[in-house]
Write a protein that holds these residues in place. Structure first.
Motif, short mmCIF file in Angstrom:
data_model
loop_
_atom_site.label_atom_id
_atom_site.label_comp_id
_atom_site.label_asym_id
_atom_site.label_seq_id
_atom_site.Cartn_x
_atom_site.Cartn_y
_atom_site.Cartn_z
N ASP A 139 0.84 -1.21 0.00
CA ASP A 139 0.00 0.00 0.00
C ASP A 139 0.87 1.25 0.00
N GLY A 150 -6.54 -4.91 -7.71
CA GLY A 150 -7.83 -5.13 -7.09
C GLY A 150 -7.90 -6.50 -6.44
N ASP A 152 -10.42 -9.28 -3.78
CA ASP A 152 -11.68 -9.53 -3.10
C ASP A 152 -11.43 -9.69 -1.60
N PRO A 168 -13.31 0.59 -7.88
CA PRO A 168 -13.49 1.01 -6.49
C PRO A 168 -12.58 0.24 -5.54
N ASP A 169 -12.25 0.88 -4.42
CA ASP A 169 -11.57 0.20 -3.31
C ASP A 169 -10.25 -0.46 -3.71
N HIS A 171 -6.59 -0.76 -2.88
CA HIS A 171 -5.76 -0.49 -1.71
C HIS A 171 -4.28 -0.76 -1.96
#
Length: 243
Positions: A139, A150, A152, A168-169, A171
């Motif tokens: 990160d 990406g 899950d 989206p999202d 990290h």
């Protein structure tokens, strides 16, 4: 397990900033970048270490020949290397296919700097996890063109993106540490045949062809692309030593 190093870049940005030493022979904490990787790989039980370097850096080829013949700091090194000038890192990786087709392997570029204790845990997890790939991510964003990753909720990788706004999202970004099985090599061959040039497109192809990739978060991973990155990498490693 095998380990592989792409050391085929010319270090042109470092040269423009006054560091004329070939990038693999730049020293971090008193060790050449390539020697540091070889030592860490030996510490993690390397059965074989394979390297590709380009024809424009004869000093590196000689250095590898010396290691092959004399070892590294008194240790025998199961080293093979190939001198090939290629148009991209992906094509350099392609040159290593004949040596990587029979065992899982961990691949890095020569300028990748990471904490070796984290790397030990990463290798241990790769040996037991059972996925097609365990990809080092972080990160900590310190790249001019980061590749966003990406995932899950279980940590499986769902895609690779050029921009944080593409999904989206997001990290994590890719850390340039790739634990892969030989199944990935047929995907690499198809990428090269299609004329692909970038490692990120190979990673996207792995997802497109339904290989199961899992993200493994490192604290920090740095690439030594600029003169200022040398001091930054040494500071990072000193931080981990003194923690």
């Amino acid at each position: 397990m095998k380990f592989a190093i792409i050391a085929a870049g010319e270090g042109s940005r470092l040269a423009r900033e006054g560091i004329e030493t070939p990038k693999p022979l730049v020293k971090i904490g008193g060790e050449h970048l390539i020697d540091r990787l070889i030592r860490i790989f030996l510490d993690n039980g390397a059965d074989e270490i394979v390297v590709v370097c380009n024809g424009h850096t004869p000093l590196l080829a000689q250095h590898l020949a010396d290691i092959q013949r004399q070892g590294l700091s008194g240790r025998e090194v199961p080293l093979r290397y190939k001198v090939r000038t290629t148009p991209s890192s992906m094509h350099s990786f392609y040159e290593l296919i004949p040596w990587l087709s029979d065992d899982p392997f961990v691949l890095t570029t020569v300028d990748t700097v990471f904490d070796e204790q984290e790397f030990r845990r990463y290798v241990s997890d790769f040996k037991r996890i059972g996925a097609d790939g365990l990809m080092g991510v972080t990160d900590y964003v310190d790249d001019e063109r980061p590749l966003y990753v990406g995932t899950d909720v279980a940590g499986s990788i769902t895609g690779f993106y050029d921009s944080v706004s593409d999904a989206p999202d997001l990290h994590y970004v890719s850390g340039g540490i790739y634990g892969l099985t030989p199944r990935s090599l047929s995907v690499l061959q198809r990428c090269v045949k299609r004329g692909e040039m970038r490692m990120r497109n190979f990673q996207r192809a792995l997802i497109a062809e339904h290989l199961h990739l899992v993200a493994w978060p490192f604290g920090r991973v740095l690439d030594v692309d600029h003169a200022a990155d040398v001091a930054k990498a040494e500071s990072m490693l000193n931080y981990h030593v003194t923690k």
